[in-house]
Write a protein that holds these residues in place. Structure first.
Motif: not given
Lengths: 265, 272
Positions: A14, A17-18, A21-22, A235, A242, B94, B98, B106
């Motif tokens: 994870f 995957l993130y 994005i961060l 963002t 989200l 989750m 993304p 990305r």
């Protein structure tokens, strides 16, 4: 110890995957006009700049307009098609469903160039219209594949009962069948909308000169670096989605709980 | 009821104009030259060294990407399966979240992360590893980008299938004295096969045909078959050659899928 290893594994996937994005979220606060790997201090001005840059606003407008029209048209045409497909003979149904599957399994770039060639062949000039047509085409299978199973579950008996009780076909459809298949319809619509917003390849090939969606605008800047205001916009969109998803999950969770409580009493 | 059939009319028109005619258009353009006379040269152009190299590299990188995704996703599926179905909504949430950040952005974020002076190398340097990793603009970076972009498409179908496997089957196998390796090989793996197969399809085809990932993370030096087709169509090449190459690419995809299906049948055979 073994359990810690497992948690670490899931965590690392994870993180993988993130992490980008961060990175993008951090970059939209970076005091540098375009994305670089260097931190130049904190700023909020890219969030202001979103509203000053015409190219970004136009791309955002195009993206949303295309997604909205394409998903609405695909949903209407798709639901009507499902009713029609239900009435078909088994063999015709099979052929239609196989044709429906083609855009789903085909490589995106092949779908894109096949549409481009068709437009060229018939002398249709590329523009917003060709993007829209292409988007409707690749959204339709998502609607059909979500609605058809629901329609199959509903069956014809409820519809026929409504007809027997004197409802017109249109009324019978809208007040008996449609509420029943609504979950499939809304999933199909949302998937279409998402796919359309996220699409790059098909838009890239079927757009005319000068028309940009967010995807093609991003791609056009990839060599020189993305404008930080574009990161800021992404963002904002990401956080908005989200928030919506979290609220939805929370609300559905609560509705689910109250229903079980009611069922219990 | 037969009048209802007419309702599918608009859709059939979309299929005709948006799927059938376009595919025939590729076939037509692939088989004619600029002046419209029949030729096989467009298809034969795949034998040109540049094209052949691009096709080979596409197949290789897509294969590596698929294998890595599978090796990452299968154990993850096993672990998430054990955590039970109650987390299902959260896990899928989750995995899908993304995708709400534009995939090009990305991928570009990886470019920032992987730069020689980028974030990852700075962290490595801070940890005392001075060499760092220099994979940006190499096929390694392209594979990483592919794995990143398509991993959720491998995880989701595998997870969806695995979570439905009846736990009593696993317990029965243990009760009958199977080792945990044997349970995995003879019970969990065959039962997960449908998910694995659709995961492979959803990973291999986009990886094999991408041009954006190789352009962004390959720095314009790495040509996959998708990049060649893009050049032919949008940057002053020949549409006919582009169509010919697309036909060849589709043939390779079909062959791969046929091989996969054969493997699938073998898999099902062992279940019985």
């Amino acid at each position: 110890m073994k359990k810690a290893g497992k948690i670490l594994y899931v965590g690392l996937i994870f993180l993988f995957l993130y992490l980008p994005i961060l990175t993008l979220v951090v970059l939209s606060f970076n005091d540098s006009e375009r994305t670089t790997g260097v931190w130049r201090g904190f700023t909020l001005r890219w969030f202001e700049e979103i509203f000053q840059r015409e190219d970004i606003l136009e791309a955002l407008f195009n993206t949303l307009l295309i997604a909205l029209i394409a998903s609405v048209v695909a949903t209407i045409v798709g639901v009507a098609a499902c009713v029609g497909i239900q009435a078909m003979t088994t063999r015709t149904k099979k052929v239609v469903l196989q044709l429906t599957n083609i855009p789903m399994v085909n490589a995106e770039i092949v779908t894109a160039i096949s549409l481009l060639l068709t437009f060229a062949m018939f002398g249709i000039s590329l523009g917003l219209g060709t993007i829209l047509f292409s988007h409707i085409c690749f959204c339709l299978p998502y609607v059909i594949l979500n609605v058809l199973p629901k329609l199959r579950q509903t069956g014809v008996s409820a519809y026929e009962a409504a007809r027997d009780l004197g409802a017109t076909p249109v009324k019978a459809f809208f007040s008996v069948v449609l509420p029943d298949i609504m979950p499939g319809v809304s999933t199909g619509f949302l998937m279409s909308f998402t796919m359309s917003v996220d699409d790059f390849v098909i838009t890239y090939f079927t757009r005319g000169a000068g028309i940009n969606t967010l995807s093609t605008l991003i791609y056009s800047q990839q060599k020189v670096g993305i404008r930080s205001s574009l990161c800021a916009l992404s963002t904002v969109i990401f956080l908005l989605v989200l928030l919506i998803l979290l609220v939805r999950m929370f609300v559905i969770d609560r509705i689910g709980r109250t229903q079980t409580v009611k069922g219990g009493s | 009821m037969s009048k209802n059939k007419l309702l599918s009319g608009p859709y059939l028109l979309f299929i005709l104009c948006g799927t059938v005619i376009p595919l025939l258009a590729i076939l037509y353009y692939a088989l004619v030259d600029k002046n419209g006379s029949f030729t096989l040269r467009n298809i034969a152009s795949v034998a040109e060294p540049v094209h052949l190299k691009a096709l080979g590299l596409s197949l290789l990188l897509a294969f590596i990407c698929t294998v890595i995704c599978l090796l990452l996703a299968f154990p993850l599926g096993l672990l998430l399966r054990k955590s039970g179905g109650k987390n299902k909504g959260f896990v899928i949430f989750m995995l899908i979240l993304p995708m709400w950040m534009n995939f090009l952005l990305r991928t570009i974020a990886w470019k920032v992360l992987l730069q020689k002076t980028g974030v990852i190398n700075s962290i490595l340097a801070a940890l005392g590893i001075s060499n760092g990793i220099n994979i940006i603009n190499t096929p390694y970076a392209v594979v990483l980008g592919m794995v990143y972009d398509f991993l959720p498409f491998m995880i989701l179908p595998i997870y969806n299938v695995m979570i439905k496997i009846d736990n009593s089957l696993v317990e029965a196998a243990y009760d009958l004295g199977a080792s945990s390796f044997k349970v995995m090989k003879d019970v969990l793996l065959p039962l997960s096969m449908p998910g694995i197969i659709s995961g492979i399809t959803m990973t291999f085809v986009p990886a094999m045909t991408t041009f954006a990932i190789s352009q962004i993370l390959g720095g314009g030096n790495i040509y996959l078959i998708g990049n060649i087709i893009e050049l032919e169509f949008l940057h002053g090449g020949s549409r006919n050659v582009g169509s010919g190459l697309s036909m060849v690419m589709m043939v390779f995809i079909l062959i791969s899928m046929a091989l996969l299906n054969k493997f699938d049948k073998n898999g099902e055979g062992t279940v019985i």
